[in-house]
Motif scaffolding. Structure first.
Motif, PDB file in Angstrom:
ATOM      1  N   SER A 174      -8.623  -5.278   3.924  1.00 45.76           N
ATOM      2  CA  SER A 174      -8.132  -3.963   4.338  1.00 45.76           C
ATOM      3  C   SER A 174      -8.250  -3.835   5.848  1.00 45.76           C
ATOM      4  O   SER A 174      -9.325  -4.036   6.424  1.00 45.76           O
ATOM      5  N   LYS A 210       0.844  -1.193   0.000  1.00 48.83           N
ATOM      6  CA  LYS A 210       0.000   0.000   0.000  1.00 48.83           C
ATOM      7  C   LYS A 210       0.880   1.243   0.000  1.00 48.83           C
ATOM      8  O   LYS A 210       1.645   1.478   0.937  1.00 48.83           O
ATOM      9  N   GLN A 227      -7.662  -1.171   9.022  1.00 48.20           N
ATOM     10  CA  GLN A 227      -7.550   0.275   9.207  1.00 48.20           C
ATOM     11  C   GLN A 227      -7.607   0.641  10.682  1.00 48.20           C
ATOM     12  O   GLN A 227      -8.253  -0.031  11.480  1.00 48.20           O
ATOM     13  N   PRO A 257      -9.193  -2.470  -2.880  1.00 49.16           N
ATOM     14  CA  PRO A 257      -7.747  -2.279  -3.086  1.00 49.16           C
ATOM     15  C   PRO A 257      -7.142  -3.300  -4.036  1.00 49.16           C
ATOM     16  O   PRO A 257      -6.047  -3.095  -4.547  1.00 49.16           O
TER      17      PRO A 257
END
Length: 590
Positions: free
Chosen positions: A110, A4, A112, A62
Motif C-alpha cells: 500500500s 483500488k 499512501q 488490502p
C-alpha cells in the motif's frame, strides 16, 4: 495486479461478470454502499472489504481484507523523473515492483500520501502486509529491511535514487505459558511503579543540572575556563592563540570605526586592524549584549588554537573582556570564494585557479578529518566559508559548528542537525548521525559551484539534481553541462580534466555516505587531474607572477590589491569581508 476503488459511492449489487483478465487479483471496495455481490468465479481471489475496520495498531490488509500488522516506513525519492502525482499507473508500477522483488503476495503493498516535501524529495508512505499471518516474524522484517535500507531493491527507473526510513515494528510473541496469579501481577505492578518513580526522580535531577549548566554556558561560554567567574583571568594560554585586551583591539580599529568595518553577519561585525606586531588582522566582534554565537565562539577558539595548516584560516587570538566576545584572525584580502564566483570581488577565476582552490580546500578538510587529534568534522563547508589570501590560496574558515570525533570506534557523532541548506548531507539530515562523509557531501556541492558559479539552490532548482540530469559522458569537452557552466569558463578551449572533476564531484554527493570517497581520496584525485596536465599541485591559486595576477584582462582591479597602511587608522578602503561567518539558512532539529 489490483485495483483500488475504496471511498466511492458504489451501491446495490456488485456483479463482477466473467470477462475479467487473469492478472487481476485484487479489487479493493472499502467504504462503499454495496449490499450484495456476485463475484463468481472470482471468489477465491477477489475481495470486497466493505466497511470493515481494525482496532489498535492493526490495519486492513488490502489483499485479504484481514486485520494485520504491516511493516511501515517512508520512501524518499530524491530525483524522480516526473512531477505529476495523479498518474495512478506510475505508482501502481512501484507497487508491483515492490511485491515482486520483495517476495510478497500481490496486492499486499500500500502506497499512501505521495507529495513533494520542503527538500523537493518525493515522499511516499509505504505499508507492506504479511502474506498469510497477522504479522511478520523477525527474519522477514530483517530481510525486507536489508533490501530497502541497503539499496538492494531497485525501483522502476522513473523514480530514481531513494532513501527508506523504517518505522519501529512490534513483534507478536507466540507460545509460552501465561501466569495469571493476581498476587504476582500486583507485585509486578507495584515494583514497576516504584522503579518508574525512582527513574523519574533521577531524570528530573539530571535535567535540572543540565539546564543549569546550559544556562551558564549560554551566558558565559568561558565558565569552564574561569571557575572564579572572572572574564579573562581563567582563560587558558592556548597554543598559537594570544589573549588580547579590549583596549588593544579598540585602539587598533580606531574605536571600531565604520571606516575599518569590512563585513557583518548574524554573529556581528568584522573589522580590519593592525596589531602591534604589524600583522594585518580581521577582528570578528559579537553583537553587544547578545549571546548569539557564544558557544560557537568558544568552540572556534578551542579548535583553531590547536589545528595549524596552510589551508585553514589561522587564529591569531581572542578577547573575552568587559562583556565582549572577539576573535582575531589572519586577514584574507581576497574575501570568500562565493564573492569571486559571483563576480563581486572583481577577481577572475580561470579553470586552473579553480582546480587549485578545490585542491587547497580539500587538503584543509583532509587535515581536519585525518591528522587532527581527535579528528574534527567541520559541519558547515560552503563557498562562503572558503577564504582566499593574497595569492588566492584557499583556506577553510568558520569552525563555530564543528564537532570532535572523540570515539573513533563509533565512526559517527549523534547530534542535532545543523548546517546550511543546499550543502547539507541528506543522510545526516535523516539520521542525525554526523560523519566525515557529511563534509565530503558539502564539498561536492562546492565543486559543482566551481563549475557553475551558481548557488546550490537557485530559483527552486538544486544544483546536484540539475547536473545529474544534464550529464552526458559522450560530450568529452563539457560533459553535457554547457547550459549549466559558468559563462566565464565554458568558452575556454581546454578545461583540464573537466569530466573527471565533474565525476569526482558527483561521487562526493552520492546518496549513501558509504559510496562517497574520503577527503584524502578527493585530494589524490584532484592532484592527479593537475599532474596529468603537467600543472603544479601547489594549492596556491594565483598565477606564477604577481604582474599576471594584477593585470587580468577584462576584469576590474581588485580594490584591496594594494598594500595596507602602516597604521590602522581611518583607512577608507572597505570590502565586504564576510569572513565566512554569516550562518545562512541554518537547519535546526525538527
Amino acid at each position: 495486479m489490483g485495483r483500488k476503488l475504496r471511498n466511492n459511492a458504489f451501491n446495490d449489487t456488485l456483479n463482477m461478470g466473467s470477462s475479467i483478465g487473469k492478472q487481476l487479483q485484487l479489487v479493493d471496495l472499502q467504504n462503499n454502499r454495496i449490499t450484495s455481490e456476485n463475484t463468481k468465479p472470482y471468489s477465491t481471489s477477489m475481495a470486497n472489504c466493505g466497511s470493515k475496520s481494525c482496532l489498535s495498531a492493526k490495519k486492513l490488509n488490502p489483499q485479504s481484507c484481514d486485520c494485520a500488522y504491516p511493516f511501515e516506513g517512508t520512501l524518499y525519492f530524491r530525483a524522480p523523473l516526473f512531477r505529476e502525482l495523479s498518474n495512478a499507473d506510475i505508482f501502481h508500477s512501484l507497487e508491483m515492483s515492490l511485491w515482486e522483488k520483495l517476495g510478497l503476495t500481490p496486492g499486499s503493498v500500500s502506497l499512501q500520501n505521495p507529495f513533494f516535501n520542503v527538500d523537493d524529495y518525493l515522499q511516499v508512505h509505504l505499508e507492506l502486509f504479511p502474506s498469510a499471518q497477522k504479522s511478520f516474524n523477525r527474519s522477514g522484517i530483517q530481510r525486507i529491511g536489508f533490501f530497502l535500507s541497503n539499496q538492494t531493491y531497485k525501483p522502476p527507473p522513473q523514480f530514481g535514487p531513494y532513501l527508506f526510513i523504517a518505522s519501529p515494528y512490534t513483534f507478536l510473541e507466540h507460545g509460552g505459558n501465561r501466569i495469571s496469579s493476581t498476587l504476582i501481577i500486583g507485585i509486578a505492578i507495584g515494583c514497576a511503579f516504584l522503579v518508574l518513580v525512582l527513574v523519574g526522580l533521577g531524570i528530573y535531577a539530571v535535567w535540572q543540572k543540565k539546564r543549569a549548566e546550559r544556562a551558564i554556558g549560554l551566558s558565559n561560554p568561558f565558565a569552564s575556563w574561569a571557575p572564579s567567574g572572572k572574564d579573562s583571568g581563567g582563560a587558558p594560554q592556548l597554543k598559537g592563540a594570544r589573549w588580547f585586551s579590549y583596549d588593544e583591539l579598540k585602539k587598533c580599529t580606531n574605536n571600531f570605526s565604520e571606516s575599518n568595518e569590512v563585513g557583518s553577519g548574524g554573529y556581528g561585525k568584522v573589522y580590519r586592524g593592525m596589531v602591534p606586531s604589524g600583522q594585518v588582522v580581521a577582528i570578528k566582534k559579537a553583537q553587544q549584549g547578545s549571546t548569539q554565537g557564544g558557544l560557537e565562539f568558544k568552540t572556534e577558539i578551542e579548535l583553531l588554537s590547536r589545528v595549524h595548516h596552510k589551508n585553514l584560516v589561522g587564529l591569531v587570538g581572542f578577547c573575552f573582556e568587559q562583556g565582549e566576545q572577539m576573535l582575531v584572525y589572519e586577514f584574507m584580502p581576497n574575501g570568500t570564494l562565493r564573492e569571486s564566483l559571483s563576480g563581486k570581488s572583481g577577481i577572475h577565476l580561470d579553470w586552473k585557479r579553480r582546480l587549485r582552490i578545490a585542491l587547497g580546500s580539500a587538503r584543509g578538510l583532509a587535515y581536519l578529518h585525518e591528522l587532527a587529534n581527535p579528528p574534527i568534522i567541520h559541519r558547515d563547508v560552503k563557498s562562503t566559508n572558503i577564504l582566499l589570501d593574497e595569492n588566492l590560496t584557499a583556506k577553510v574558515a568558520d569552525f563555530g559548528l564543528s564537532k570532535l570525533v572523540s570515539d573513533s570506534a563509533k565512526g559517527h557523532v549523534s547530534t542535532q542537525v545543523k548546517g546550511t541548506l543546499g550543502y547539507l548531507d541528506p543522510e545526516y539530515y535523516m539520521t542525525q548521525q554526523l560523519t566525515e562523509k557529511s563534509d565530503v557531501y558539502s564539498f561536492g556541492v562546492v565543486m559543482l559551484e566551481l563549475v557553475s558559479a551558481r548557488q546550490p539552490i537557485e530559483k527552486g532548482k538544486y544544483i546536484v539534481r540539475e547536473v545529474r540530469l544534464a550529464m552526458d559522458k559522450n560530450d568529452e569537452d563539457q560533459y553535457g553541462l554547457r547550459g549549466i557552466m559558468d559563462p566565464s569558463i565554458k568558452s575556454l578551449a581546454n578545461l583540464t580534466g573537466f569530466g573527471r572533476f565533474v565525476e569526482l564531484a558527483m561521487r562526493c554527493v552520492e546518496e549513501s555516505a558509504s559510496d562517497r570517497p574520503t577527503m584524502s581520496e578527493v585530494v589524490k584525485a584532484l592532484e592527479n587531474i593537475l599532474q596529468n596536465d603537467g600543472m603544479s599541485t601547489s594549492s596556491t591559486s594565483a598565477s606564477s607572477t604577481a604582474t599576471d595576477f594584477g593585470s587580468t584582462k577584462g576584469v576590474s582591479r581588485h580594490p584591496y590589491e594594494d598594500s595596507f597602511p602602516k597604521k590602522c587608522v581611518n583607512n577608507t578602503n572597505a570590502f565586504d569581508y564576510s569572513g565566512g561567518y554569516t550562518l545562512q539558512s541554518k537547519v535546526e532539529p525538527k
